[in-house]
Design an enzyme around this catalytic site. Sequence first.
Site, PDB file in Angstrom:
ATOM      1  N   GLY A  47     -11.302 -23.366  29.182  1.00 52.66           N
ATOM      2  CA  GLY A  47     -11.369 -22.871  30.550  1.00 52.66           C
ATOM      3  C   GLY A  47     -12.118 -21.557  30.602  1.00 52.66           C
ATOM      4  O   GLY A  47     -12.164 -20.826  29.607  1.00 52.66           O
ATOM      5  N   GLN A  52     -15.074 -13.546  33.881  1.00 50.28           N
ATOM      6  CA  GLN A  52     -15.283 -13.443  32.433  1.00 50.28           C
ATOM      7  C   GLN A  52     -16.767 -13.399  32.064  1.00 50.28           C
ATOM      8  O   GLN A  52     -17.109 -12.993  30.955  1.00 50.28           O
ATOM      9  CB  GLN A  52     -14.612 -14.617  31.703  1.00 50.28           C
ATOM     10  CG  GLN A  52     -13.087 -14.583  31.794  1.00 50.28           C
ATOM     11  CD  GLN A  52     -12.475 -15.722  31.014  1.00 50.28           C
ATOM     12  OE1 GLN A  52     -12.332 -16.824  31.541  1.00 50.28           O
ATOM     13  NE2 GLN A  52     -12.143 -15.484  29.768  1.00 50.28           N
ATOM     14  N   CYS A  89      -7.386 -16.583  25.056  1.00 52.23           N
ATOM     15  CA  CYS A  89      -8.379 -16.323  26.100  1.00 52.23           C
ATOM     16  C   CYS A  89      -9.697 -15.940  25.443  1.00 52.23           C
ATOM     17  O   CYS A  89      -9.704 -15.148  24.495  1.00 52.23           O
ATOM     18  CB  CYS A  89      -7.882 -15.186  26.989  1.00 52.23           C
ATOM     19  SG  CYS A  89      -8.988 -14.802  28.344  1.00 52.23           S
ATOM     20  N   LEU A  90     -10.796 -16.495  25.956  1.00 50.39           N
ATOM     21  CA  LEU A  90     -12.105 -16.186  25.378  1.00 50.39           C
ATOM     22  C   LEU A  90     -12.449 -14.701  25.527  1.00 50.39           C
ATOM     23  O   LEU A  90     -13.293 -14.193  24.789  1.00 50.39           O
ATOM     24  CB  LEU A  90     -13.195 -17.042  26.032  1.00 50.39           C
ATOM     25  CG  LEU A  90     -13.116 -18.547  25.733  1.00 50.39           C
ATOM     26  CD1 LEU A  90     -14.178 -19.296  26.518  1.00 50.39           C
ATOM     27  CD2 LEU A  90     -13.245 -18.834  24.240  1.00 50.39           C
ATOM     28  N   HIS A 131      -3.692 -20.024  34.315  1.00 44.78           N
ATOM     29  CA  HIS A 131      -4.383 -18.994  33.520  1.00 44.78           C
ATOM     30  C   HIS A 131      -5.725 -18.624  34.164  1.00 44.78           C
ATOM     31  O   HIS A 131      -6.047 -17.445  34.321  1.00 44.78           O
ATOM     32  CB  HIS A 131      -4.577 -19.533  32.090  1.00 44.78           C
ATOM     33  CG  HIS A 131      -5.326 -18.616  31.166  1.00 44.78           C
ATOM     34  ND1 HIS A 131      -4.754 -18.072  30.033  1.00 44.78           N
ATOM     35  CD2 HIS A 131      -6.607 -18.156  31.191  1.00 44.78           C
ATOM     36  CE1 HIS A 131      -5.650 -17.311  29.414  1.00 44.78           C
ATOM     37  NE2 HIS A 131      -6.781 -17.349  30.093  1.00 44.78           N
ATOM     38  N   GLU A 132      -6.490 -19.636  34.551  1.00 43.26           N
ATOM     39  CA  GLU A 132      -7.829 -19.367  35.101  1.00 43.26           C
ATOM     40  C   GLU A 132      -7.737 -18.762  36.499  1.00 43.26           C
ATOM     41  O   GLU A 132      -8.510 -17.854  36.834  1.00 43.26           O
ATOM     42  CB  GLU A 132      -8.677 -20.642  35.114  1.00 43.26           C
ATOM     43  CG  GLU A 132      -8.924 -21.275  33.746  1.00 43.26           C
ATOM     44  CD  GLU A 132      -9.421 -20.300  32.683  1.00 43.26           C
ATOM     45  OE1 GLU A 132     -10.093 -19.306  33.018  1.00 43.26           O
ATOM     46  OE2 GLU A 132      -9.113 -20.515  31.495  1.00 43.26           O
ATOM     47  N   HIS A 135      -7.139 -15.148  36.350  1.00 42.03           N
ATOM     48  CA  HIS A 135      -8.356 -14.357  36.095  1.00 42.03           C
ATOM     49  C   HIS A 135      -9.022 -13.925  37.402  1.00 42.03           C
ATOM     50  O   HIS A 135      -9.601 -12.840  37.486  1.00 42.03           O
ATOM     51  CB  HIS A 135      -9.388 -15.179  35.302  1.00 42.03           C
ATOM     52  CG  HIS A 135      -9.237 -15.111  33.812  1.00 42.03           C
ATOM     53  ND1 HIS A 135      -9.351 -13.934  33.112  1.00 42.03           N
ATOM     54  CD2 HIS A 135      -9.018 -16.068  32.887  1.00 42.03           C
ATOM     55  CE1 HIS A 135      -9.200 -14.179  31.810  1.00 42.03           C
ATOM     56  NE2 HIS A 135      -8.993 -15.472  31.652  1.00 42.03           N
TER      57      HIS A 135
HETATM   58 CO    CO Z   1      -8.663 -16.474  29.864  1.00 41.45          CO
END
Ligand code: CO
Length: 155
Positions: A47, A52, A89-90, A131-132, A135
């Site tokens: 995701g 991000q 998380c990336l 989660h997304e 963000h």
């Molecule tokens: Co994330």
Amino acid sequence: MAIRRILKYGQDDILHKKSKPVEKINKRILDLLDDMAETMRSADGVGLAAPQVGVLRRVVVIDLGDGLLELINPEILETSGQQQGPEGCLSIPGAAGEVIRPERVKVKALNRNGEIIEIEGTDLLARALCHEIDHLDGILFIEKVIPDTLEGKDA
Ligand code: CO
């Protein structure tokens, strides 16, 4: 399509800011969707949210291995139940920890054609959606992590 640079926690305030709704699905947004999918895949993620990659717009991509979901202006309509499970998380490479999320969520969004879609997710999909969408409100999983379970991050 192009791979965009993923902003990292501790290096960029953008990750903590609230994203604005997309008002018009123009070429810029379609390119963003394409680039986000490519960036997510090249980073082996499931995701990615627009902030991000430095864009404060309410755009999310998710791919849990059974097809790409592209969500514009996603909103959680309903949640039920509760689950606890691991997240990463990336934007916070190497960190992982357990987060409590709803077991099931129903989300409304626009697809790339501007059509309203509704998605119901349980388990991993419910977790990814929450989660997304977090963000987009500037919230990172480490702000919700169960402290004892956090690994790979000194913060
Ligand atoms: Co994330």
